[in-house]
Design an enzyme around this catalytic site. Structure first.
Site, PDB file in Angstrom:
ATOM      1  N   PHE A  68       0.815  -1.292   0.074  1.00  0.00           N
ATOM      2  CA  PHE A  68       0.227  -0.026  -0.064  1.00  0.00           C
ATOM      3  C   PHE A  68       0.803   1.175   0.054  1.00  0.00           C
ATOM      4  O   PHE A  68       0.471   2.141  -0.366  1.00  0.00           O
ATOM      5  CB  PHE A  68      -1.022  -0.025   1.260  1.00  0.00           C
ATOM      6  CG  PHE A  68      -0.429   0.616   2.475  1.00  0.00           C
ATOM      7  CD1 PHE A  68       0.350   0.063   3.266  1.00  0.00           C
ATOM      8  CD2 PHE A  68      -0.751   1.910   2.643  1.00  0.00           C
ATOM      9  CE1 PHE A  68       0.806   0.686   4.542  1.00  0.00           C
ATOM     10  CE2 PHE A  68      -0.455   2.711   3.826  1.00  0.00           C
ATOM     11  CZ  PHE A  68       0.484   1.965   4.664  1.00  0.00           C
ATOM     12  N   LYS A  69       2.077   1.130   0.526  1.00  0.00           N
ATOM     13  CA  LYS A  69       2.810   2.299   0.401  1.00  0.00           C
ATOM     14  C   LYS A  69       3.237   2.875  -0.823  1.00  0.00           C
ATOM     15  O   LYS A  69       3.352   4.251  -0.977  1.00  0.00           O
ATOM     16  CB  LYS A  69       4.173   2.115   1.192  1.00  0.00           C
ATOM     17  CG  LYS A  69       4.050   1.852   2.650  1.00  0.00           C
ATOM     18  CD  LYS A  69       5.475   1.631   3.426  1.00  0.00           C
ATOM     19  CE  LYS A  69       5.129   1.454   4.815  1.00  0.00           C
ATOM     20  NZ  LYS A  69       4.417   0.105   5.064  1.00  0.00           N
TER      21      LYS A  69
END
Ligand SMILES: *Cc1c(COP(=O)(O)O)cnc(C)c1O
Length: 458
Positions: free
Chosen positions: A111-112
């Site tokens: 998700f980063k």
């Protein structure tokens, strides 16, 4: 709304613009930057419901970044999300009893990427206008390094140096860093531990003369721009339902869940938050008791959550204290000095957070159960979120954030399901033959010399 400015949680620096907040990363007084006002835009929910992910991101960025012209922001955001392998950017899947929001369709499958794809481009834009350069230095225990490299790859005016403990990350994680084909990324295997990497980084950053001369900066997990982008998927997902939803968030540094809390304050139809930790349970304890106390790091199957100091919690405490910087300073100073601080009773829990601690056994059980019931494979981080949601009980529709693709954690998946996880084309493409790295002993002087040499030849 007045033009937004960014103030320090510690109250000791002058308010700055969005651009300066991006460049600074951290406030000059050591605090974290926050917008002086979180706009309530609930009246736009009906029209925002019709927007795609990138278009909603442009609207939200417009609120927080008034000093970046809309056409530039719009181009930057569209470009950032065009690198995602799903046309929806963040697809929502339905399981038997809850929903999963897949945040792992970016270049490194975690998700980063969502925030770092935008942040790299924001850096490039501001550096271009200031005719300046930035050399990022980072230390990673595995996952963050590759997302940071992917965010900076091919961006002009930026170089990145990432240190990782040689031989102590998984092979997949290492290859995700070292096989990126671009001239501005430099991977440094340190013959030592993650702590050695962090110690070297701190020593180099503490040398202000060196830091200034070589224009060194950090891709901080506390950069406001990262939160701004993460607000978007909470808002986006909440508008897909006819009633307020709850979010369950596997949590480490508290950056992800805090973005959701800000989305709720802006008017996104969100009911409650469920916070899942692994055995590193500082945040679970904090939300149960109001006491924030550091302990020993326990390695788990969800390594990106093996954290004992959650840097973004400072922003939460600041919000709970209603911007009282004096009280916030007291809290943070106490924590820095003693490793323990307490948030007084009546302030805590205003945000309706339910915390759960999920141990390795429950994590594996959840992966196995969801796989048997729905044929869906969760990665160990996402499984912590789903397990937490199930243990709380699902009254309103619940969206569990899936923060990594399961193919990144084949060993854990094999342990839980007895078979190998679905892989991903990005992972199959990783070819050891293309790996580039240097390996250095764990001392500051060698890393410095390497940085200087690489920048001279760049
Ligand atoms: C970083 C990370 C987390 C934790 O997110 P925070 O913002 O630090 O709370 C969870 N899962 C994965 C896969 C991550 O990379």
């Amino acid at each position: 709304m007045q033009t937004v400015r960014y103030v320090s949680t510690r109250g000791g620096s002058v308010p700055v613009s969005f651009r300066d907040a991006v460049t600074l990363g951290q406030a000059n007084d050591g605090g974290l930057l926050m917008p002086n006002e979180i706009p309530n835009v609930a009246e736009r929910n009906d029209s925002w419901q019709k927007l795609g992910f990138a278009d909603l991101a442009i609207e939200i960025a417009g609120l927080y970044a008034p000093d970046i012209p809309r056409d530039q922001m719009s181009q930057l955001i569209n470009d950032a999300f065009s690198s995602f392998s799903s046309p929806d950017v963040v697809p929502l899947r339905e399981l038997n009893d809850c929903f999963v929001l897949e945040l792992f369709h970016g270049p490194t499958l975690a998700f980063k990427d969502i925030a770092l794809q935008v942040l790299g481009r924001l850096f490039e834009l501001t550096l271009e206008e200031d005719d300046s350069y930035l050399n990022i230095l980072g230390a990673t225990s595995g996952d963050t390094g590759s997302a940071a490299i992917a965010g900076v790859k091919d961006r002009k005016r930026l170089n990145i140096f990432v240190m990782f403990p040689e031989g102590r990350t998984s092979l997949l994680q290492e290859l995700q860093m070292t096989t990126v084909q671009c001239s501005n990324a430099h991977c440094i295997g340190i013959r030592g531990s993650f702590d050695d990497c962090q110690r070297i980084m701190k020593a180099i950053f503490d040398d202000v003369e060196f830091k200034t001369r070589y224009r060194l900066g950090a891709v901080n997990s506390i950069n406001w721009a990262r939160l701004m982008v993460q607000i978007v998927y909470y808002y986006f997902a909440s508008l897909r339902f006819d009633e307020p939803v709850s979010f369950s968030v596997p949590t480490g540094n508290f950056g992800n869940i805090l973005s959701g809390m800000i989305a709720k304050r802006m008017g996104a139809p969100i009911e409650t938050f469920i916070l899942g930790t692994n055995e590193n349970d500082v945040l679970f304890n904090f939300f149960c008791t109001g006491v924030y106390e550091r302990g020993q790091v326990h390695p788990t199957l969800s390594p990106s959550m093996d954290i004992q100091v959650a840097s973004n919690l400072e922003r939460y405490v600041y919000l709970q204290l209603r911007g009282d910087s004096v009280a916030l300073n007291r809290f943070m100073d106490c924590f820095a000095e003693t490793g323990r601080a307490e948030l007084e009773g009546q302030h805590a829990h205003v945000e309706k957070v339910t915390a759960r601690r999920i141990d390795t056994r429950e994590c594996l059980q959840t992966i196995s159960q969801v796989w048997q019931d729905s044929g869906y494979v969760l990665d160990p981080h996402s499984a912590v979120g789903v397990a937490a949601a199930r243990s709380v009980g699902l009254t309103s529709p619940t969206v569990c954030l899936a923060t990594a693709h399961p193919g990144k954690f084949p060993d854990a998946i094999a342990r839980a399901t007895g078979s190998s996880p679905p892989t991903h084309p990005f992972l199959l493409e990783l070819d050891q033959a293309n790996a580039r790295k240097v390996v250095l002993p764990p001392n500051e002087a060698n890393v410095r010399d390497y940085i200087v040499k690489e920048l001279k030849t760049a």
